[in-house]
Design an enzyme around this catalytic site. Structure first.
Site, PDB file in Angstrom:
ATOM      1  N   TRP A 318      50.935  -9.759  71.084  1.00  0.00           N
ATOM      2  CA  TRP A 318      52.364  -9.986  70.910  1.00  0.00           C
ATOM      3  C   TRP A 318      52.750  -9.909  69.435  1.00  0.00           C
ATOM      4  O   TRP A 318      53.834  -9.465  69.079  1.00  0.00           O
ATOM      5  CB  TRP A 318      52.741 -11.357  71.489  1.00  0.00           C
ATOM      6  CG  TRP A 318      54.219 -11.656  71.381  1.00  0.00           C
ATOM      7  CD1 TRP A 318      55.186 -11.286  72.264  1.00  0.00           C
ATOM      8  CD2 TRP A 318      54.893 -12.366  70.339  1.00  0.00           C
ATOM      9  NE1 TRP A 318      56.409 -11.721  71.847  1.00  0.00           N
ATOM     10  CE2 TRP A 318      56.261 -12.382  70.668  1.00  0.00           C
ATOM     11  CE3 TRP A 318      54.473 -12.984  69.161  1.00  0.00           C
ATOM     12  CZ2 TRP A 318      57.207 -13.001  69.863  1.00  0.00           C
ATOM     13  CZ3 TRP A 318      55.418 -13.592  68.349  1.00  0.00           C
ATOM     14  CH2 TRP A 318      56.763 -13.601  68.707  1.00  0.00           C
ATOM     15  N   HIS A 319      51.837 -10.348  68.547  1.00  0.00           N
ATOM     16  CA  HIS A 319      52.175 -10.418  67.127  1.00  0.00           C
ATOM     17  C   HIS A 319      52.243  -9.052  66.472  1.00  0.00           C
ATOM     18  O   HIS A 319      52.759  -8.921  65.369  1.00  0.00           O
ATOM     19  CB  HIS A 319      51.188 -11.317  66.376  1.00  0.00           C
ATOM     20  CG  HIS A 319      51.456 -12.766  66.625  1.00  0.00           C
ATOM     21  ND1 HIS A 319      50.971 -13.430  67.716  1.00  0.00           N
ATOM     22  CD2 HIS A 319      52.191 -13.674  65.935  1.00  0.00           C
ATOM     23  CE1 HIS A 319      51.383 -14.690  67.682  1.00  0.00           C
ATOM     24  NE2 HIS A 319      52.129 -14.857  66.620  1.00  0.00           N
ATOM     25  N   GLY A 320      51.701  -8.044  67.125  1.00  0.00           N
ATOM     26  CA  GLY A 320      51.805  -6.719  66.541  1.00  0.00           C
ATOM     27  C   GLY A 320      50.836  -5.762  67.187  1.00  0.00           C
ATOM     28  O   GLY A 320      49.813  -6.174  67.747  1.00  0.00           O
TER      29      GLY A 320
END
Lengths: 473, 550
Positions: A318-320
């Protein structure tokens, strides 16, 4: 647009407040807020604002569809959820992950598929999750479907939390969307909260961020062991003050307009385990994954370890769209699984000091992984942290950077602990007893607030300093 | 305790709670009113106060209001441009920037030790490492625009191909966009630097042997083409060589080593001038500016004495000169670093008017060699940050000085800005002095030297310049460029020199140049002259200056 910008503080926000509070009816106020929110978003993404409206429209209809199915007892309401998941995760995949995914396929198969070059629309990871949570909650019967598109669009696009969260679930603001009261107490504490968040971001995060960037350059490995640790520690402070400052500003702004958002941070760096850290860090994300992935998968009732692995893989991703984020998430996943299995029991028996060191150590290593999207650079940084290649223990540059910013660094470290909260509680306790004390502390509080705003504003001007001097010899 | 007492204490507590509630209500209202009042006031002030267009300190044009276009709108550039304009042109910007530095200092946020990206270029004793071609790449946060070597050479090639179209515009653009990036610059240190007992800054020297050899080689070529003309070369050390705190020695290369190496590459027919030893003897005197990257006029004087000794010429002791002082000089190192330490340590700018000599100064435009009014050795009106710009006027002007020293010696000085402080001392020793800034001159230098019948030629460059590819390229271009290739329209030139350059896609302005060319309008007569460009500058209105002898 971002909050820590002079044009936001001194143009956008005042205009928004004036229009909002000169509108009398709740509907009109919602309209003002929605228009300002769309303008806020369009400021940075003049085209992708349409995507936001599209995502909102899809889930608005999904909600109505599910409700209709229930009332008429015809059709399958699950289709609404499926539609929401397909559309929102599809959008997210195309814009955020397709390039990464195709790149991996190309690497694996030797094909040369064209890698798409979308620019990531701002806030897409946040608003897609919000709309999913809405549809799922309607399906679960936790909330009623919203019948007004304007109200629903406002929920999705509210500029306070649009860009960087917190991920506000529909159920927590459902009542306030349609009917809310703003009290002077809320407005005042929201205003103060906003200014404190601004200070956290501008004064602390930007400054320690500069120190981190100086120590952890992408061009070359850190020059000494101390430089590597110093850089990672500064990034650790930066990301906390940046992110939690932003959440403070969002929560504060929400209060100024009558919304009460859940807290997103709870002093994560005082944790004694990875498990505790994730209960204190980016709370709205952790609870989203808990309620919408972990528990539906079976939670701790069946194949818990698998469920945990899936959740932490997704949290990382989700963070990248990059391997380092996946490694970062999976790393925490492994730690948390180990803690669940036996380590928490061990940690509980250890003196607090050791468990704190343990948690901080892995938090720091985690941020190093988070910082470098290039795994080669990550390797050389981690190597430097543990003295690989016989690099010196410290260097003059790091020593001087540490010593000459010592006050700020100490202040930042102290402020990442609940000192100010305790102080506030103590002051309030005394204030209750004496009107005199209350008067004095009120004046001090207001003056400090204005000082903080002034300092932040001047620093924002200073941050545009960009000399064009090329040394004409 | 009686029940009555209990009751009254309870009442008291209820009273207190009520009072507290009332207080809180009042406080909330006052607090909101005060804070919103402050924000509203600031908002109004930001909206109505006049906004600056340029920054003196940063030497750049501030972000303008973006022009509206559908493309800019859809790409988001239009709105981000507005936000940038808004925060870049805040009223009282310069004062706020200084306030910001002071505030940060007070809060214990210190400036970085090094400005720019810094590499280790020497061992612990400060001896340069073997592999020293240092390419500084500005870090992400580094504000200085960067231009890669590739682009520069491409641009230059373009110029070569279209030689007849070569204009001062492209020349200027190239040299300016090249900027700091390909200087052998290695960042700036302010922390712990002391000169003459006061705070100072120094630029770290990266060094680049390959470029040094190339520099010597092109000077050898000039000598070979010039035959009997005496050719001298002076490479001037900079302040980092003498004033860098020991703990940072490994971040700067040895300039002594670099200068020795360049001199060892010179042909025996070129005379190297040992300015280094003279300067090294006087490091406790004010030979370098503390807050600027230049040397001081006194330092230039000591270099001049070395020059005279090498040529067997006489020179006046410094006490014969009329010493003058400008107060409150804060130079380029402050502009670059915005380090409040330097702003708090303004210096006195001492300069020296030559004794026993009269001279006249005529300046010309580089591109057309058309004469230009207002030439002077010392533009004494300059103040503050521009003090070093006092000598000769702008760099972009080509100067001829005719003196009363009737000895038949004519010297051509090829210089960058270090030469500016040096040239005024030559008026006692040469009948005619031609000053050429290598960065702007556009015609064939060898032909030029022959045409004016020069007896002596001096290449004077500071150690950074002598190791910097783009500057050496200028000297090479002057050697090979065709005679009179710089025909361009006069009007265009005027703007190119002042308006300058695109870098990083943005128009930036060099204030220094602007100031000195801004109010000059050329007459039509001068315009006509550009059709007949000759290398020998025509002589017109000359401003005579008589120096006072002691």
């Amino acid at each position: 647009m971002v909050f820590s910008n002079l044009i936001f503080i001194y143009v956008f926000l005042p205009l928004c407040l004036v229009f909002y509070y000169s509108a009398r009816s709740a509907k009109l106020r919602n309209l003002v807020l929605a228009l300002f929110s769309l303008a806020f978003y369009a400021w940075g993404e003049p085209v992708w604002v349409l995507l936001l409206i599209f995502s909102a429209a899809v889930d608005y209809f999904n909600g109505l569809f599910i409700e209709k199915c229930r009332i008429r007892k015809r059709g399958n309401p699950v289709l609404g959820v499926v539609c929401s998941l397909v559309v929102n995760l599809g959008i997210l995949f195309v814009f955020k992950y397709s390039a990464f995914f195709i790149h991996q396929i190309n690497l694996l198969t030797g094909l040369s598929l064209r890698e798409p070059t979308f620019s990531l629309p701002i806030g897409i990871s946040f608003y897609t999750f919000q709309t999913i949570s809405y549809t799922v909650d309607v399906y679960r019967g936790k909330v009623k479907a919203q019948h007004s598109f304007l109200s629903f669009l406002l929920y999705v696009s509210m500029f306070f939390q649009l860009v960087a969260g917190p991920i506000v679930r529909y159920e927590s603001v459902a009542a306030e969307i349609d009917e809310r009261r703003t009290t002077a107490a809320d407005f005042n504490s929201g205003l103060i909260r906003f200014i404190c968040g601004l200070g956290k971001k501008v004064i602390i995060a930007n400054t320690v961020g500069q120190l981190a960037a100086n120590s952890l350059t992408f061009e070359k490995a850190p020059t000494s062991v101390a430089a590597a640790w110093f850089g990672v520690a500064m990034f650790t402070l930066q990301i906390y003050f940046d992110f939690s400052g932003y959440s403070d500003m969002a929560i504060g702004l929400g209060k100024m307009f009558g919304f009460h958002f859940p807290e997103n941070f709870n002093y994560p760096y005082i944790s004694h385990s990875a498990t505790e850290f994730w209960r204190r860090w980016h709370i709205s994300l952790g609870s989203f994954f808990r309620d919408y992935v972990y528990i539906p998968l079976g939670g701790n009732r069946k194949h818990q370890i698998l469920n945990l692995a899936i959740v932490w893989f997704l949290t990382g991703l989700w963070h990248g769209a990059s391997w380092n984020f996946i490694i970062w998430g999976m790393g925490f996943g492994v730690l948390i699984i180990l803690e669940k299995l036996f380590m928490l029991k061990v940690l509980d028996k250890l003196p607090k000091f050791f468990s704190h060191i343990y948690a901080l150590f892995f938090i720091l290593i985690g941020w190093a992984v988070f910082y470098f999207t290039d795994l080669g650079q990550l390797g050389s940084c981690l190597g430097a942290m543990f003295g690989a290649g016989g690099i010196p223990l410290y260097d003059e540059v790091t020593k001087s950077a540490l010593l000459s910013n010592l006050y700020l660094i100490i202040a930042a470290a102290v402020l990442s602990m609940p000192v100010s909260r305790l102080l506030n509680e103590e002051v309030q306790h005394i204030e209750r007893k004496s009107g005199g004390v209350f008067a004095v502390s009120s004046v001090i509080r207001t003056v400090l607030c204005i000082a903080l705003l002034a300092v932040s504003s001047v620093m924002l001007v200073g941050q545009t300093y960009n000399p064009f001097l090329y040394f004409r010899f | 305790m009686s029940s009555k007492d209990k009751g009254s204490s309870l009442e008291k507590r209820i009273e207190a709670a009520k009072a507290y509630k009332k207080n809180v209500k009042l406080y909330n209202k006052i607090s909101i009113a005060v804070i919103l009042g402050v924000i509203a006031t600031a908002a109004v002030l930001l909206a109505v106060l006049p906004r600056p267009k340029t920054s003196e300190l940063e030497k750049r044009e501030l972000a303008p209001m973006p022009e509206f276009s559908a493309k800019a709108l859809f790409s988001g550039e239009y709105f981000s441009g507005i936000a940038e304009h808004f925060s870049d042109t805040v009223p009282f910007r310069e004062q706020l920037v200084v306030l910001n530095s002071r505030m940060k200092k007070a809060m214990g946020i210190s400036s970085p030790t090094f400005y720019g990206t810094v590499d280790i270029v020497a061992d612990d004793e400060g001896n340069s490492l073997e592999e020293t071609p240092v390419q500084t790449e500005p870090a992400q946060t580094e504000p200085v625009p960067q231009q890669t070597d590739v682009t520069v050479s491409e641009k230059t090639q373009e110029n070569d191909n279209a030689a007849t179209e070569t204009s001062a515009a492209s020349e200027t653009t190239e040299s300016e966009t090249t900027g700091i990036a390909d200087f052998s610059n290695n960042g700036i240190v302010v922390d712990g630097v002391k000169m003459y007992g006061e705070d100072a800054g120094v630029m770290l020297f990266g060094g680049n042997k390959k470029q040094g050899a190339r520099y010597a080689e092109i000077i050898n070529k000039y000598k070979a083409s010039l035959g009997n003309v005496n050719v001298y070369n002076m490479v001037v050390p900079t302040s980092v060589e003498f004033y860098l705190p020991k703990k940072y020695s490994k971040y700067s290369s040895s300039e002594k080593e670099s200068i020795d190496y360049i001199y060892s590459c010179l042909s025996p027919d070129v005379t190297p001038i040992d300015a280094y030893s003279k300067l090294a003897e006087h490091t406790d005197e004010y030979i370098y500016l503390r807050t600027d990257h230049h040397w001081s006029p006194l330092g230039a004087y000591y270099a001049y004495t070395a020059f005279c000794e090498a040529l067997g010429m006489e020179y006046h002791p410094i006490t014969d000169y009329t010493e003058k002082v400008k107060e409150g000089f804060v130079g380029s190192l402050y502009g670059y670093t915005n380090d409040i330490t330097l702003a708090n340590a303004p210096e006195q700018f001492h300069y020296f008017l030559p004794p026993d000599v009269t001279y006249s100064v005529q300046t010309y435009y580089y591109d057309t060699l058309a004469p230009k009014n207002g030439g002077a050795l010392f533009h004494e009106y300059v103040e503050g940050a521009n003090c070093y710009g006092m000598f000769l006027g702008a760099d972009a002007i080509h100067t001829k000085i005719t003196t009363s020293a009737k000895n038949g010696r004519k010297i051509v000085v090829f210089k960058e800005s270090y030469g500016n402080a040096f040239v005024p001392f030559l008026v006692n020793n040469f009948e005619e002095i031609y000053v050429i800034d290598i960065r702007y001159f556009g015609t064939n230098a060898v032909d030029y030297i022959k045409k004016i019948g020069a007896t002596d030629v001096l290449f004077i460059d500071n150690c950074f310049a002598a190791n910097t590819s783009s500057l050496i390229k200028h000297i090479e271009d002057l050697y090979s460029s065709p005679t009179g290739s710089v025909v361009t329209t006069v009007t265009e030139t005027e703007t190119t020199l002042s308006e300058t350059t695109a870098s990083g896609g943005k128009k930036k302005k060099d204030k220094k140049t602007t100031e000195q060319t801004i109010d000059e309008k050329k007459t039509t007569a001068q315009k006509d002259e550009q059709t007949a460009v000759t290398t020998a500058p025509p002589k017109t209105e000359t401003e005579s200056v008589t120096a006072t002898g002691n």
